[in-house]
Design a protein around this motif. Structure first.
Motif, PDB file in Angstrom:
ATOM      1  N   PRO A 363       0.832  -1.207   0.000  1.00 23.64           N
ATOM      2  CA  PRO A 363       0.000   0.000   0.000  1.00 23.64           C
ATOM      3  C   PRO A 363       0.868   1.259   0.000  1.00 23.64           C
ATOM      4  O   PRO A 363       1.939   1.290   0.616  1.00 23.64           O
ATOM      5  N   HIS A 364       0.427   2.256  -0.697  1.00 20.16           N
ATOM      6  CA  HIS A 364       1.143   3.531  -0.750  1.00 20.16           C
ATOM      7  C   HIS A 364       0.381   4.587   0.048  1.00 20.16           C
ATOM      8  O   HIS A 364      -0.803   4.417   0.364  1.00 20.16           O
ATOM      9  N   ALA A 365       1.061   5.680   0.330  1.00 20.64           N
ATOM     10  CA  ALA A 365       0.402   6.794   1.003  1.00 20.64           C
ATOM     11  C   ALA A 365      -0.738   7.321   0.147  1.00 20.64           C
ATOM     12  O   ALA A 365      -0.713   7.203  -1.083  1.00 20.64           O
ATOM     13  N   LEU A 366      -1.750   7.905   0.787  1.00 22.73           N
ATOM     14  CA  LEU A 366      -2.934   8.364   0.058  1.00 22.73           C
ATOM     15  C   LEU A 366      -2.574   9.375  -1.027  1.00 22.73           C
ATOM     16  O   LEU A 366      -3.137   9.333  -2.132  1.00 22.73           O
ATOM     17  N   ALA A 367      -1.662  10.249  -0.721  1.00 16.61           N
ATOM     18  CA  ALA A 367      -1.270  11.256  -1.712  1.00 16.61           C
ATOM     19  C   ALA A 367      -0.657  10.592  -2.942  1.00 16.61           C
ATOM     20  O   ALA A 367      -0.907  11.005  -4.081  1.00 16.61           O
ATOM     21  N   HIS A 368       0.135   9.548  -2.739  1.00 16.53           N
ATOM     22  CA  HIS A 368       0.757   8.846  -3.861  1.00 16.53           C
ATOM     23  C   HIS A 368      -0.275   8.017  -4.622  1.00 16.53           C
ATOM     24  O   HIS A 368      -0.201   7.892  -5.855  1.00 16.53           O
ATOM     25  N   ASP A 369      -1.243   7.442  -3.895  1.00 16.73           N
ATOM     26  CA  ASP A 369      -2.313   6.694  -4.563  1.00 16.73           C
ATOM     27  C   ASP A 369      -3.050   7.574  -5.568  1.00 16.73           C
ATOM     28  O   ASP A 369      -3.283   7.172  -6.714  1.00 16.73           O
ATOM     29  N   ASP A 370      -3.439   8.763  -5.131  1.00 14.60           N
ATOM     30  CA  ASP A 370      -4.172   9.673  -6.015  1.00 14.60           C
ATOM     31  C   ASP A 370      -3.327  10.051  -7.230  1.00 14.60           C
ATOM     32  O   ASP A 370      -3.841  10.149  -8.356  1.00 14.60           O
ATOM     33  N   GLN A 371      -2.056  10.254  -7.009  1.00  9.29           N
ATOM     34  CA  GLN A 371      -1.161  10.625  -8.107  1.00  9.29           C
ATOM     35  C   GLN A 371      -0.992   9.473  -9.090  1.00  9.29           C
ATOM     36  O   GLN A 371      -1.081   9.652 -10.312  1.00  9.29           O
ATOM     37  N   PHE A 372      -0.785   8.247  -8.582  1.00 10.53           N
ATOM     38  CA  PHE A 372      -0.539   7.107  -9.452  1.00 10.53           C
ATOM     39  C   PHE A 372      -1.796   6.700 -10.221  1.00 10.53           C
ATOM     40  O   PHE A 372      -1.718   6.204 -11.347  1.00 10.53           O
ATOM     41  N   GLU A 373      -2.988   6.884  -9.609  1.00  8.23           N
ATOM     42  CA  GLU A 373      -4.237   6.551 -10.292  1.00  8.23           C
ATOM     43  C   GLU A 373      -4.434   7.413 -11.535  1.00  8.23           C
ATOM     44  O   GLU A 373      -5.006   6.961 -12.534  1.00  8.23           O
ATOM     45  N   GLN A 374      -3.996   8.652 -11.477  1.00  8.86           N
ATOM     46  CA  GLN A 374      -4.105   9.536 -12.636  1.00  8.86           C
ATOM     47  C   GLN A 374      -3.091   9.175 -13.720  1.00  8.86           C
ATOM     48  O   GLN A 374      -3.323   9.404 -14.896  1.00  8.86           O
ATOM     49  N   MET A 375      -1.991   8.558 -13.320  1.00  9.40           N
ATOM     50  CA  MET A 375      -0.940   8.208 -14.264  1.00  9.40           C
ATOM     51  C   MET A 375      -1.205   6.889 -14.977  1.00  9.40           C
ATOM     52  O   MET A 375      -0.874   6.728 -16.162  1.00  9.40           O
TER      53      MET A 375
END
Length: 445
Positions: A363-375
């Motif tokens: 699991p990644h930090a929430l901020a990184h999750d949001d960033q990676f989902e867009q990528m």
């Protein structure tokens, strides 16, 4: 089966043959008959929940299966020459009584399940139905309940395909349907759409990929018209399985059982190391021993992950910087703990709490999750299973920071391979390989 064999045998001995009562051979025959019958009926999904919820009694299936079972028993009795200990009269009585009790038991079970479902005791998970108004109007809600479960059917209607903003409206509807499915732990997603609407179907399928549940494309009006009224019985057979659940209920149970046993054993044997680490952290630098951070788990459910503190900061917001080599935020003791992955040991408590698994996508930090989902469009598919302390990506070199798109894409590729190829043996292999990766200390900083 066992009961009918015992009743038939004892009644025959007492009333007809007047022999001394000996129930042992009747118990043996009843047990064998039950095993043969259950084995054959299981192949027909006789014991599946949707079939058990059907109103009609499967008289033909029960009689045909029992007839085959009785013939097999008669053949075994002839080959093994057990006639003296099991009389033909008792066998005839058993052959007559068994199907009667089977019919009665099946009827009682159906009534009990229906009553329990109506009181929302069992099987009460709603089904999400996404479709066009014309296709949904042609379906009968009660038929869907019987074929796909016993919860409510929550309907989300797509817009008129001729509207200029149809695509935007459909995306909004699909977002609402996805949110509802996650909140209510839905059983399945049903899609009622004309099979000629390929573009709209692809949009729906791309949106459903983020949900860890099965999805079915129901036969449209034109396909159902070819069945000449038989669609009520064969609706599920005609439906197209467009997405599978990542793990079956049995696989989830097996994985969860292994997690509990191994995590408990690990805590027992590693507790001295964890106590020493906690004392060292307290003496090394000011701050808490345990670091808490919000993460997303299975089906994007938030949970708090536990780690030994290795930094001088406690970041848990919308902007979190990934750790880099020679990161000044990492303490001297923290570098050692991170290199040997000792900082991850408190996550064993996350495993026991059911928030994580020993093996799964990290699991990644929430901020990184949001960033990676867009990528990456497939990124959210990682959350179709519980996150893990270690994973297939970590034991294949994809460990540590992900500074580039290629890095996170490679990790996602490995995580999706793990989800699609899960087995208990694979989990064991990953746990063994993790130890060698920790010793190599690659990308650990």
């Amino acid at each position: 089966m066992l009961l009918s064999s015992a009743i038939a045998g004892s009644a025959y001995q007492i009333l007809i043959s007047h022999d001394q009562l000996n129930l042992l051979p009747y118990f043996a025959i009843g047990t064998l008959a039950g095993l043969l019958y259950v084995f054959r009926m299981s192949g027909r999904d006789h014991y599946s929940f949707p079939n058990a919820m059907q109103a009609h009694l499967e008289t033909g299936a029960i009689m045909s299966c029992w007839s085959v079972t009785a013939l097999l028993l008669a053949l075994l009795a002839f080959l093994l020459k057990i006639g003296p200990s099991y009389s033909r009269g008792a066998f005839v009585a058993f052959s007559i009584l068994a199907p009667l009790l089977l019919f009665g038991a099946r009827s009682i079970v159906k009534a009990a399940l229906a009553a329990a479902a109506s009181r929302k005791i069992v099987g009460w998970r709603p089904i999400v139905l996404i479709g066009s108004s014309s296709e949904v109007a042609a379906l009968r809600r009660q038929r869907l309940l019987k074929q796909f479960g016993t919860g409510d059917v929550k309907i989300f209607l797509l817009s008129d395909a001729n509207r200029p903003d149809a695509m935007h409206a459909d995306v909004s509807t699909l977002n609402l349907a996805s949110d509802f499915a996650r909140r209510h732990d839905c059983l399945e997603i049903l899609v009622a759409l004309s099979w000629t609407e390929a573009t709209r179907f692809e949009l729906i399928r791309s949106r459903l990929k983020a949900l860890p549940m099965a999805a079915w494309l129901l036969p449209d009006v034109n396909v159902r018209s070819l069945t000449q009224g038989a669609s009520s019985e064969c609706l599920r057979k005609l439906a197209v399985h467009i997405q599978s659940a990542p793990l079956s209920d049995a696989q989830c149970l097996i994985k969860r059982t292994a997690d509990i046993i191994l995590a408990a054993l690990a805590l027992l044997f590693l507790s001295p190391i964890m106590v020493i680490t906690a004392i060292a952290i307290k003496l090394d630098s000011p701050g808490p021993i345990i670091f808490h951070q919000d993460r997303k788990g299975f089906n994007k459910r938030r949970f708090t992950i536990f780690k030994f503190r290795t930094m001088t900061v406690q970041e848990n917001g919308s902007a979190i910087a990934q750790a880099t080599r020679n990161d000044p935020r990492v303490t001297e003791l923290g570098r050692i703990l991170r290199a040997m992955s000792v900082d991850e040991l408190p996550q064993l408590f996350n495993v026991l709490r059911g928030e994580m698994s020993l093996v799964g996508p990290r699991p990644h930090a929430l901020a990184h999750d949001d960033q990676f989902e867009q990528m990456l469009s497939d990124y959210s598919v990682r959350q179709h299973v519980k996150p893990g302390i270690t994973g297939w990506a970590q034991c294949n070199g994809a460990r540590g920071a992900t500074p580039t798109v290629d890095d996170i894409a490679e990790r996602v590729r490995l995580d999706l391979w793990y989800i699609n190829n899960w087995s208990l043996r694979l989990d064991a292999k990953i746990l063994v390989k993790t130890f060698s990766e920790v010793l190599k200390q690659r990308n650990a900083y």
